[in-house]
Design a protein around this motif. Structure first.
Motif, PDB file in Angstrom:
ATOM      1  N   SER A  10       2.127 -17.939 -60.775  1.00 50.87           N
ATOM      2  CA  SER A  10       3.235 -18.265 -59.873  1.00 50.87           C
ATOM      3  C   SER A  10       2.728 -18.706 -58.502  1.00 50.87           C
ATOM      4  N   MET A  11       1.630 -18.101 -58.034  1.00 60.42           N
ATOM      5  CA  MET A  11       1.083 -18.521 -56.738  1.00 60.42           C
ATOM      6  C   MET A  11       0.517 -19.936 -56.817  1.00 60.42           C
ATOM      7  N   PHE A  12      -0.146 -20.273 -57.927  1.00 62.17           N
ATOM      8  CA  PHE A  12      -0.664 -21.624 -58.091  1.00 62.17           C
ATOM      9  C   PHE A  12       0.488 -22.625 -58.164  1.00 62.17           C
ATOM     10  N   SER A  13       1.544 -22.255 -58.861  1.00 68.95           N
ATOM     11  CA  SER A  13       2.716 -23.109 -58.960  1.00 68.95           C
ATOM     12  C   SER A  13       3.322 -23.355 -57.581  1.00 68.95           C
ATOM     13  N   MET A  14       3.390 -22.317 -56.771  1.00 66.11           N
ATOM     14  CA  MET A  14       3.934 -22.461 -55.422  1.00 66.11           C
ATOM     15  C   MET A  14       3.048 -23.369 -54.569  1.00 66.11           C
ATOM     16  N   LEU A  15       1.732 -23.218 -54.698  1.00 64.14           N
ATOM     17  CA  LEU A  15       0.823 -24.101 -53.969  1.00 64.14           C
ATOM     18  C   LEU A  15       1.035 -25.555 -54.369  1.00 64.14           C
ATOM     19  N   CYS A  16       1.202 -25.806 -55.656  1.00 65.68           N
ATOM     20  CA  CYS A  16       1.445 -27.179 -56.129  1.00 65.68           C
ATOM     21  C   CYS A  16       2.762 -27.707 -55.579  1.00 65.68           C
ATOM     22  N   LEU A  17       3.768 -26.862 -55.535  1.00 65.21           N
ATOM     23  CA  LEU A  17       5.057 -27.257 -54.979  1.00 65.21           C
ATOM     24  C   LEU A  17       4.911 -27.666 -53.510  1.00 65.21           C
ATOM     25  N   TYR A  18       4.158 -26.878 -52.748  1.00 65.06           N
ATOM     26  CA  TYR A  18       3.968 -27.194 -51.333  1.00 65.06           C
ATOM     27  C   TYR A  18       3.097 -28.429 -51.137  1.00 65.06           C
ATOM     28  N   MET A  19       2.151 -28.665 -52.031  1.00 64.38           N
ATOM     29  CA  MET A  19       1.360 -29.902 -51.944  1.00 64.38           C
ATOM     30  C   MET A  19       2.258 -31.115 -52.192  1.00 64.38           C
ATOM     31  N   GLU A  20       3.170 -30.977 -53.144  1.00 64.54           N
ATOM     32  CA  GLU A  20       4.111 -32.064 -53.425  1.00 64.54           C
ATOM     33  C   GLU A  20       5.036 -32.305 -52.230  1.00 64.54           C
ATOM     34  N   LYS A  21       5.537 -31.216 -51.642  1.00 64.59           N
ATOM     35  CA  LYS A  21       6.391 -31.356 -50.456  1.00 64.59           C
ATOM     36  C   LYS A  21       5.631 -32.005 -49.306  1.00 64.59           C
ATOM     37  N   LEU A  22       4.376 -31.650 -49.161  1.00 66.73           N
ATOM     38  CA  LEU A  22       3.549 -32.250 -48.115  1.00 66.73           C
ATOM     39  C   LEU A  22       3.352 -33.743 -48.380  1.00 66.73           C
ATOM     40  N   ASP A  23       3.081 -34.103 -49.635  1.00 64.86           N
ATOM     41  CA  ASP A  23       2.922 -35.514 -49.999  1.00 64.86           C
ATOM     42  C   ASP A  23       4.193 -36.327 -49.730  1.00 64.86           C
ATOM     43  N   ASN A  24       5.350 -35.687 -49.918  1.00 60.82           N
ATOM     44  CA  ASN A  24       6.636 -36.364 -49.709  1.00 60.82           C
ATOM     45  C   ASN A  24       7.131 -36.262 -48.263  1.00 60.82           C
ATOM     46  N   ASN A  25       6.309 -35.676 -47.393  1.00 61.63           N
ATOM     47  CA  ASN A  25       6.664 -35.467 -45.981  1.00 61.63           C
ATOM     48  C   ASN A  25       7.904 -34.596 -45.806  1.00 61.63           C
ATOM     49  N   ASP A  26       8.171 -33.697 -46.757  1.00 55.31           N
ATOM     50  CA  ASP A  26       9.271 -32.746 -46.630  1.00 55.31           C
ATOM     51  C   ASP A  26       8.892 -31.596 -45.697  1.00 55.31           C
ATOM     52  N   ILE A  27       7.603 -31.300 -45.615  1.00 50.51           N
ATOM     53  CA  ILE A  27       7.088 -30.283 -44.695  1.00 50.51           C
ATOM     54  C   ILE A  27       5.881 -30.879 -43.979  1.00 50.51           C
ATOM     55  N   ASP A  28       5.524 -30.260 -42.853  1.00 48.01           N
ATOM     56  CA  ASP A  28       4.351 -30.752 -42.130  1.00 48.01           C
ATOM     57  C   ASP A  28       3.116 -29.945 -42.512  1.00 48.01           C
ATOM     58  N   VAL A  29       1.981 -30.381 -42.027  1.00 48.58           N
ATOM     59  CA  VAL A  29       0.700 -29.756 -42.367  1.00 48.58           C
ATOM     60  C   VAL A  29       0.666 -28.292 -41.925  1.00 48.58           C
ATOM     61  N   ALA A  30       1.240 -27.991 -40.773  1.00 47.95           N
ATOM     62  CA  ALA A  30       1.237 -26.613 -40.275  1.00 47.95           C
ATOM     63  C   ALA A  30       2.014 -25.686 -41.212  1.00 47.95           C
ATOM     64  N   GLN A  31       3.145 -26.147 -41.716  1.00 45.69           N
ATOM     65  CA  GLN A  31       3.933 -25.332 -42.650  1.00 45.69           C
ATOM     66  C   GLN A  31       3.174 -25.133 -43.959  1.00 45.69           C
ATOM     67  N   ALA A  32       2.572 -26.187 -44.463  1.00 43.77           N
ATOM     68  CA  ALA A  32       1.803 -26.077 -45.698  1.00 43.77           C
ATOM     69  C   ALA A  32       0.616 -25.132 -45.513  1.00 43.77           C
ATOM     70  N   SER A  33      -0.033 -25.216 -44.372  1.00 41.44           N
ATOM     71  CA  SER A  33      -1.173 -24.346 -44.075  1.00 41.44           C
ATOM     72  C   SER A  33      -0.736 -22.882 -43.988  1.00 41.44           C
ATOM     73  N   ALA A  34       0.398 -22.649 -43.340  1.00 44.85           N
ATOM     74  CA  ALA A  34       0.907 -21.278 -43.223  1.00 44.85           C
ATOM     75  C   ALA A  34       1.218 -20.691 -44.594  1.00 44.85           C
ATOM     76  N   MET A  35       1.836 -21.486 -45.459  1.00 42.88           N
ATOM     77  CA  MET A  35       2.145 -20.998 -46.803  1.00 42.88           C
ATOM     78  C   MET A  35       0.869 -20.741 -47.600  1.00 42.88           C
ATOM     79  N   ALA A  36      -0.111 -21.611 -47.453  1.00 42.98           N
ATOM     80  CA  ALA A  36      -1.382 -21.409 -48.161  1.00 42.98           C
ATOM     81  C   ALA A  36      -2.050 -20.110 -47.716  1.00 42.98           C
ATOM     82  N   LYS A  37      -1.977 -19.812 -46.431  1.00 40.71           N
ATOM     83  CA  LYS A  37      -2.569 -18.560 -45.928  1.00 40.71           C
ATOM     84  C   LYS A  37      -1.829 -17.348 -46.481  1.00 40.71           C
TER      85      LYS A  37
END
Length: 78
Positions: A10-37
């Protein structure tokens, strides 16, 4: 708030979801980084639980293990 499963899949799935959102510019790099942490910290807890279970599966270790999680810590000042 809905609690989601917290296993490696589930954590890997969530990371993939956030990578997709980042690619689509739905979230910014800071948000993606915070979720990864946060996912990294959740993974650290999973690793801790797995190691603890492995250690406590040994009957001798389990018998002599001091269970700090249930200690009241009466000796600590408030």
């Amino acid at each position: 708030m809905i609690m989601l499963p917290s296993n490696s899949k589930s954590m890997f799935s969530m990371l993939c979801l956030y990578m997709e959102k980042l690619d689509n510019n739905d979230i910014d790099v800071a948000q993606a980084s915070a979720m990864a942490k946060l996912i990294g910290q959740a993974n650290n807890l999973l690793i801790y639980e797995l190691k603890r279970a492995l250690i406590l599966s040994n009957p001798e270790t389990r018998e002599n293990h001091r269970n700090l999680e249930t200690k009241n810590f009466d000796s600590l000042p408030e």
